[in-house]
Structure formats: C-alpha cells, structure tokens
Write a protein that holds these residues in place. Structure first.
Motif, PDB file in Angstrom:
ATOM      1  N   TYR A 189      48.868  50.919  40.432  1.00 53.79           N
ATOM      2  CA  TYR A 189      47.891  49.828  40.443  1.00 53.79           C
ATOM      3  C   TYR A 189      48.144  48.919  39.240  1.00 53.79           C
ATOM      4  N   PRO A 190      48.350  47.601  39.450  1.00 57.85           N
ATOM      5  CA  PRO A 190      48.726  46.720  38.328  1.00 57.85           C
ATOM      6  C   PRO A 190      47.628  46.516  37.296  1.00 57.85           C
ATOM      7  N   ASN A 191      46.381  46.716  37.701  1.00 59.77           N
ATOM      8  CA  ASN A 191      45.216  46.443  36.850  1.00 59.77           C
ATOM      9  C   ASN A 191      44.998  44.934  36.691  1.00 59.77           C
ATOM     10  N   PHE A 192      44.822  44.255  37.831  1.00 59.24           N
ATOM     11  CA  PHE A 192      44.507  42.831  37.830  1.00 59.24           C
ATOM     12  C   PHE A 192      43.163  42.575  37.165  1.00 59.24           C
ATOM     13  N   ILE A 193      43.022  41.394  36.571  1.00 59.34           N
ATOM     14  CA  ILE A 193      41.741  41.014  35.976  1.00 59.34           C
ATOM     15  C   ILE A 193      40.691  40.811  37.058  1.00 59.34           C
ATOM     16  N   ASN A 194      41.024  40.077  38.136  1.00 59.55           N
ATOM     17  CA  ASN A 194      40.047  39.860  39.215  1.00 59.55           C
ATOM     18  C   ASN A 194      40.770  39.362  40.469  1.00 59.55           C
ATOM     19  N   HIS A 195      41.394  40.275  41.201  1.00 56.05           N
ATOM     20  CA  HIS A 195      42.137  39.852  42.390  1.00 56.05           C
ATOM     21  C   HIS A 195      41.235  39.644  43.597  1.00 56.05           C
ATOM     22  N   LEU A 196      39.951  40.042  43.526  1.00 52.40           N
ATOM     23  CA  LEU A 196      39.023  39.876  44.647  1.00 52.40           C
ATOM     24  C   LEU A 196      38.083  38.695  44.440  1.00 52.40           C
ATOM     25  N   GLY A 197      38.347  37.837  43.467  1.00 52.26           N
ATOM     26  CA  GLY A 197      37.433  36.756  43.136  1.00 52.26           C
ATOM     27  C   GLY A 197      37.455  35.589  44.103  1.00 52.26           C
ATOM     28  N   ASN A 198      36.522  34.657  43.894  1.00 57.85           N
ATOM     29  CA  ASN A 198      36.494  33.429  44.687  1.00 57.85           C
ATOM     30  C   ASN A 198      37.499  32.428  44.124  1.00 57.85           C
ATOM     31  N   HIS A 199      37.499  31.205  44.667  1.00 55.10           N
ATOM     32  CA  HIS A 199      38.525  30.230  44.271  1.00 55.10           C
ATOM     33  C   HIS A 199      38.412  29.851  42.795  1.00 55.10           C
ATOM     34  N   ALA A 200      37.231  30.022  42.221  1.00 54.34           N
ATOM     35  CA  ALA A 200      37.043  29.608  40.833  1.00 54.34           C
ATOM     36  C   ALA A 200      37.401  30.701  39.832  1.00 54.34           C
ATOM     37  N   ASN A 201      37.296  31.972  40.228  1.00 59.18           N
ATOM     38  CA  ASN A 201      37.507  33.033  39.230  1.00 59.18           C
ATOM     39  C   ASN A 201      38.556  34.063  39.617  1.00 59.18           C
ATOM     40  N   VAL A 202      39.264  33.886  40.745  1.00 60.04           N
ATOM     41  CA  VAL A 202      40.348  34.808  41.069  1.00 60.04           C
ATOM     42  C   VAL A 202      41.391  34.759  39.959  1.00 60.04           C
ATOM     43  N   ASP A 203      41.905  35.941  39.571  1.00 64.18           N
ATOM     44  CA  ASP A 203      42.801  35.998  38.420  1.00 64.18           C
ATOM     45  C   ASP A 203      43.780  37.154  38.603  1.00 64.18           C
ATOM     46  N   LEU A 204      45.064  36.833  38.774  1.00 60.73           N
ATOM     47  CA  LEU A 204      46.093  37.844  38.957  1.00 60.73           C
ATOM     48  C   LEU A 204      46.820  38.192  37.667  1.00 60.73           C
ATOM     49  N   HIS A 205      46.315  37.728  36.534  1.00 58.83           N
ATOM     50  CA  HIS A 205      46.798  38.270  35.272  1.00 58.83           C
ATOM     51  C   HIS A 205      46.389  39.740  35.199  1.00 58.83           C
ATOM     52  N   VAL A 206      47.080  40.495  34.356  1.00 64.31           N
ATOM     53  CA  VAL A 206      46.778  41.927  34.258  1.00 64.31           C
ATOM     54  C   VAL A 206      46.179  42.245  32.895  1.00 64.31           C
ATOM     55  N   LYS A 207      45.599  43.430  32.810  1.00 67.05           N
ATOM     56  CA  LYS A 207      45.022  43.902  31.557  1.00 67.05           C
ATOM     57  C   LYS A 207      45.494  45.329  31.307  1.00 67.05           C
ATOM     58  N   SER A 208      45.372  45.761  30.086  1.00 64.77           N
ATOM     59  CA  SER A 208      45.775  47.121  29.711  1.00 64.77           C
ATOM     60  C   SER A 208      44.735  48.136  30.175  1.00 64.77           C
ATOM     61  N   PRO A 209      45.190  49.352  30.540  1.00 62.06           N
ATOM     62  CA  PRO A 209      46.597  49.770  30.641  1.00 62.06           C
ATOM     63  C   PRO A 209      47.208  49.293  31.948  1.00 62.06           C
ATOM     64  N   THR A 210      48.511  49.074  31.953  1.00 64.86           N
ATOM     65  CA  THR A 210      49.187  48.589  33.150  1.00 64.86           C
ATOM     66  C   THR A 210      50.620  49.122  33.180  1.00 64.86           C
ATOM     67  N   PRO A 211      51.118  49.478  34.376  1.00 66.48           N
ATOM     68  CA  PRO A 211      52.499  49.984  34.469  1.00 66.48           C
ATOM     69  C   PRO A 211      53.569  48.916  34.426  1.00 66.48           C
ATOM     70  N   ILE A 212      53.185  47.634  34.308  1.00 66.48           N
ATOM     71  CA  ILE A 212      54.203  46.577  34.258  1.00 66.48           C
ATOM     72  C   ILE A 212      54.860  46.482  32.891  1.00 66.48           C
ATOM     73  N   GLU A 213      54.218  47.038  31.861  1.00 64.91           N
ATOM     74  CA  GLU A 213      54.666  46.828  30.481  1.00 64.91           C
ATOM     75  C   GLU A 213      56.077  47.375  30.247  1.00 64.91           C
ATOM     76  N   SER A 214      56.996  46.456  29.934  1.00 66.71           N
ATOM     77  CA  SER A 214      58.381  46.785  29.531  1.00 66.71           C
ATOM     78  C   SER A 214      59.176  47.509  30.613  1.00 66.71           C
ATOM     79  N   GLN A 215      58.793  47.379  31.880  1.00 69.52           N
ATOM     80  CA  GLN A 215      59.455  48.142  32.936  1.00 69.52           C
ATOM     81  C   GLN A 215      60.393  47.304  33.795  1.00 69.52           C
ATOM     82  N   GLY A 216      60.582  46.028  33.460  1.00 73.49           N
ATOM     83  CA  GLY A 216      61.490  45.164  34.210  1.00 73.49           C
ATOM     84  C   GLY A 216      62.884  45.152  33.615  1.00 73.49           C
ATOM     85  N   THR A 217      63.689  44.209  34.065  1.00 75.56           N
ATOM     86  CA  THR A 217      65.032  44.020  33.535  1.00 75.56           C
ATOM     87  C   THR A 217      65.200  42.549  33.184  1.00 75.56           C
TER      88      THR A 217
END
Length: 360
Positions: A189-217
């Motif tokens: 689970y990425p830990n989105f800030i608010n992926h279920l929000g309405n058009h004004a507050n939907v937010d796909l940024h993530v917050k800690s803890p999250t498995p995305i940290e330092s795991q890319g290339t």
C-alpha cells in the motif's frame, strides 16, 4: 471519456499532469463505455511524473457503474516509456456482469518500458465477475518492467496478465515467476495522502511510512518529480511521481470497499489467507499480508486490535471514525512471531473477535 489523447511524433515527453475525477453522464451499466486517463496510439513517447486517479467522481463519490476504466491505454505505438508515474484505480462496481479495469494497458506488440511506477488498482466487485488489473497486455514479448510498486486489493484484483486475461496472475510472486518481469518490484500500500477525495482535495502524494522510499532505479532523464522538485536533492530513486525523504515501511491499507451498500448487521470476516506466512498472499521479502473484511451499520469510532494467545495487545491496526459500510484492511503481519493471535473489532456498540494463525 479520455483525459489526454496523444497521437504522433517521436521523442515526445508527457509529464507532470494530474488527471482525476473523470465520469460519464450516463446511467447505463455498460462495459463498452470507457473512462481512460491517457491514451497513446502512435509515436515514441516518454510518459513520466504523471498522477492519475479514476473510479471516484468530482464530488468524492464512488463510480459504481459497470464501466471499463483504464489509467493508461496504449496501442500502435513504436516505443513507449512509463517512468515515475502514479496510477490509481479505485472504487466499487455494484452492477452484475463482467467488467474489467486496468491501471496500465498495452494493446499490441510494440516495445514498452515500465519502471518506477506506482501501479495501484483497488477497484472491487460486489456481485460482478470482472477482473481489476494493475498491468494488462495482450502480447508477452517486448515488455521491460521493473522497480514498480503494485497493489491490487479489491475483489477481482489481479497484479498482471500477458495474454489478454487468459491467465491472471493474482499476486506479485506468480507474476514474477511466470514472466521473469518485475524481479525488483514490490507489492504494498503506497500510503496516499487522500486518494478517495473529491476534485478539490484528492491527493496522490504519499506520506510516511511508505514502500516507495529508495526502491526505484535511476533514470538520468528524470531530474524532477511531479512538483518540479529536484529528485537528487530528495531521494532520487523513490518510486512514483512524488519524491521525498520518506520513512520506508509497509503501512496498513484500508479501503472503503462498498461505499453505497450498507450491511444488514455488524460483521467481522475470517482473515484471508489464514494461516499467514511469508509465502502466502500478495507478499514481498520481509512482508506477510492478509486481508481482513468487516462491515459496520452505524457511524462511530472503531478500532481493530491484535492480541497474542495470552490476551496481550501486540498491535492496533485501526483507530478512527468510520461511516457505515463495508471495509477491507490489508494487514502486514511480518513483525509478529509464529503463533496463534486474535483480532477484535470494537466500538461503543460492538465487539467481534476472530482467530488468526501466523507461521514461518
């Protein structure tokens, strides 16, 4: 309904778009009606640092119709690179019938690179039989995919298919074994800030803890993230469109699965899989995920706590006010030792208990 439609040219770059809350003005439950975030039909393109959220309308309501929803759809392309995107398909299908949704679709034999993306599809069936894919393609060759974060938590959820759904790979491990792809990718689970929000507050940024940290290339062409921040000043190899200095971890994922269908009584289902082990369910190295479903018939403050065989509390996995409805939690049990545990759903009106077994 399409957010961005692109056709033509070489060496195009499509980046830093946020597409969300698309819906059709149609009351029919018709899987031949499409909602697509991005469509690519010709050319050589780099698609990077975009965010897409589909399945929830502009008011924050679940789109419960039997539409075909696709985050990114591509066909007829000579070369397509998906790098550092965040794609979120969510909501619940209430209609009968077969309806498929996908975060990423490749329709053709052209070369596709999929790296460093959050590929999230939590869409779920109530009565229907559709599948909800993270990655869907009709041709097994010419795919390079790795260092992604997958999540497919709903009823009908599928990590991937390479033959138009003839064989569905429900978890990351089976997808890796069958295809040889995504050997460095994760499930969580990425830990989105608010992926279920309405058009004004939907937010796909993530917050800690999250498995995305330092795991890319590292991709040298991707200097900036979605917010135009310099990646190297943060963590240059975070997965997804959002870069930051996050705390690495696998959070609990909670989805309001059936937002408009209220259960007749309080219930707490047996976790699945049970027993829980490092090799069961949708797992990564160091994780053991199990799904807990429950339903509540009153708006109230609820908690779910885990107890060991001595009755001692070892973990609280839910503590918040919930509206009446049906919910699903993906619980990561990797921090617990082998043994018998109990999980209890409680509020001012209810206390329900189930047993869970963890094996190593």
């Amino acid at each position: 309904m399409v957010g961005i439609y692109f056709s033509g040219g070489q060496n195009n770059k499509i980046d830093k778009n946020f597409i969300h809350s698309l819906n059709l003005n149609n009351s029919n439950n018709n899987p031949e009606l499409y909602i697509r975030g991005m469509v690519f039909v010709f050319g050589h393109s780099i698609v990077s640092n975009n965010m897409i959220r589909l399945g929830i309308d502009k008011y924050g309501n679940n789109i419960d119709k039997n539409y075909t929803i696709q985050g990114i759809y591509s066909e007829g392309i000579t070369n397509l690179n998906f790098v550092h995107n965040t794609i979120c398909i969510t909501g619940t299908v209430l209609a009968d019938g077969e309806n498929n949704t996908s975060a990423i679709v490749r329709n053709g034999a052209f070369l596709i690179y999929t790296f460093n993306n959050i590929i999230f599809n939590s869409r779920s069936n109530v009565r229907g039989t559709g599948s909800h894919y993270c990655l869907f393609t009709n041709f097994e060759q010419n795919i390079m995919s790795n260092y992604n974060l997958f999540f497919a938590s709903g009823r009908g959820g599928v990590v991937g298919s390479i033959n138009s759904g003839v064989i569905n790979y429900l978890d990351l491990s089976s997808w890796q074994t069958a295809t040889g792809l995504d050997n460095n990718s994760l499930y969580g689970y990425p830990n989105f800030i608010n992926h279920l929000g309405n058009h004004a507050n939907v937010d796909l940024h993530v917050k800690s803890p999250t498995p995305i940290e330092s795991q890319g290339t590292v991709f040298v062409t991707e200097t900036y993230d979605f917010d135009n921040q310099i990646r190297i000043n943060l963590t240059p190899v975070d997965i997804g469109a959002d870069a930051g200095n996050f705390e690495f971890g696998f959070p609990i994922g909670i989805e309001n699965t059936y937002t408009t269908e209220i259960p007749n009584e309080f219930y707490l289902s047996q976790n699945f899989p049970n027993p829980v082990s490092l090799s069961s369910g949708k797992t990564n190295i160091g994780t053991a995920l199990t799904k807990i479903n429950f339903g509540v018939i009153e708006d109230d403050f609820y908690s779910i706590k885990i107890y060991n065989s001595l009755g001692q509390e070892v973990k609280e996995i839910l503590s918040e006010h919930l509206n009446k409805g049906t919910y699903t939690i993906d619980f990561n049990a990797s921090a617990l030792s082998s043994g018998v545990y109990f999980y209890r759903l409680s509020s001012s009106k209810v206390s329900l208990i189930k047993k869970m077994l963890i094996v190593r």
